[in-house]
Design a protein around this motif. Sequence first.
Motif, PDB file in Angstrom:
ATOM      1  N   GLN A   1      -7.618  -0.787  -2.157  1.00  0.00           N
ATOM      2  CA  GLN A   1      -8.298  -1.997  -1.913  1.00  0.00           C
ATOM      3  C   GLN A   1      -7.334  -2.951  -2.829  1.00  0.00           C
ATOM      4  O   GLN A   1      -7.382  -2.858  -4.071  1.00  0.00           O
TER       5      GLN A   1
ATOM      6  N   ASN B   1       0.941  -1.105  -0.016  1.00  0.00           N
ATOM      7  CA  ASN B   1      -0.023   0.011   0.128  1.00  0.00           C
ATOM      8  C   ASN B   1       0.852   1.283   0.012  1.00  0.00           C
ATOM      9  O   ASN B   1       0.555   2.117  -0.816  1.00  0.00           O
TER      10      ASN B   1
ATOM     11  N   ASN C   1      -7.821   6.060  -0.510  1.00  0.00           N
ATOM     12  CA  ASN C   1      -8.125   4.483   0.199  1.00  0.00           C
ATOM     13  C   ASN C   1      -7.577   3.518  -1.280  1.00  0.00           C
ATOM     14  O   ASN C   1      -7.433   4.023  -1.916  1.00  0.00           O
TER      15      ASN C   1
ATOM     16  N   ASP D   1      -6.604  -6.693  -4.427  1.00  0.00           N
ATOM     17  CA  ASP D   1      -6.963  -8.236  -4.826  1.00  0.00           C
ATOM     18  C   ASP D   1      -5.822  -8.817  -5.342  1.00  0.00           C
ATOM     19  O   ASP D   1      -5.456  -8.858  -6.618  1.00  0.00           O
TER      20      ASP D   1
END
Length: 414
Positions: A301, A285, A299, A303
């Motif tokens: 996310q 991140n 933000n 996968d």
Amino acid sequence: MHSGELIASFSEFAREKNIDRPTMIKVLEDVFRTMIRKKFGTDHNFDVIINADSGDLEMWRTREIVDDNSEDIWDPDKIMLSEAQKIQPDFEIGEEVADEVKLEDFGRRVVQTARQTLIQKIKDLEKEMLYAKYKDLVGELIIVEVYQILGKELVCLDGESNELVLPKSEQIPKDRPRKGTSIKAVVHKVEMNNGTPRITLSRTSPVFLERLFEQEIPEILDGLISVRKIVREPGERAKVAVESYDDRIDPVGACVGMKGSRIHTIVRELENENIDVIQWTDNLNLLISRALSPAKISNIQVDNDKKRVAVYLKPDQVSLAIGKGGMNIKLAGKLVNMELDVFRDLEGEEEEEDVDLSEFSDEIEDWILDEFRKIGLDTAKSVLALSVEDIARRTELEEETIAEVLEILSKEFE
């Protein structure tokens, strides 16, 4: 041509080609033994003695003496007693006779052929030596001189006048080489084509940029800072991830230098290619956030199964993250080895002022809408803010299709 002239001319040619003495002697012996085999059928009972300095050549044939009526008289390593006694009258059966074979005995044509063979062997050796030399230099930075400018490649010369090629595909698009100028490149590929080595250089390879960093930043050469990964769009933009093994050293600051002094030298060499130096981290991140700088991420996310990352940003940060022509997000994805999808974070925004692209699915095909989403455009106004040409450059859509979409979207706000 006698042996002295032959060996002397060959030795001089070999020295010009930087062939070492043992190799030169071996080549000479191989050629003379080939001549012997052609004339006598074998060379196993011959001794070839060569002095390359003086040009002396001696070829001695050793044969065993047999009776004149022996069945072995036709063997190449046997000689009849009567023949041996012509050489020395007191020879007897069972003894060995060593007689010298002169170069002149082979005939002028054979000697001339031998000379051509020697020259060809040296040329072949030279090619093998060149191949071996550059095979060990793959990935190394070298400086060459532009010798000839052709349509598809540059022909360059190294310090020993060996020809190397820099194809158009391995040149930075903004490169404007001129004959006689010196350029830097890395040895990219070394191949042997029909016995001739082809040495290909590159200025677009990430390795080229890495070698420039090693040259300009002493801490990298000393092993205090390591280059973890480089991704490039040659001549446009590059991202270089670096890591320090000394907590006291800021790897990014060391690479950039005081007021950009170090990085500017590299940028000029790369025809003003923009270089983003990023501090490496194993935190995915954080690495993505650094790779998409200067955009501020709301933000992330991840996968891992699909190797895709959804990145959410405020609307005013989206264009920064995507970059000119989608370059920034494309390189960031290569750096982290994942596909990055950009989405607008509309929390706290006046959403009623804009319309999500999904609302137009009855008028616009889904695959077209997906093309817009891939480059971070998920609302009508975000699409309308760009020109047809800009969208065409960043997507796989044709200009005619884009124009139709813009017309549909604009009607929503009339």
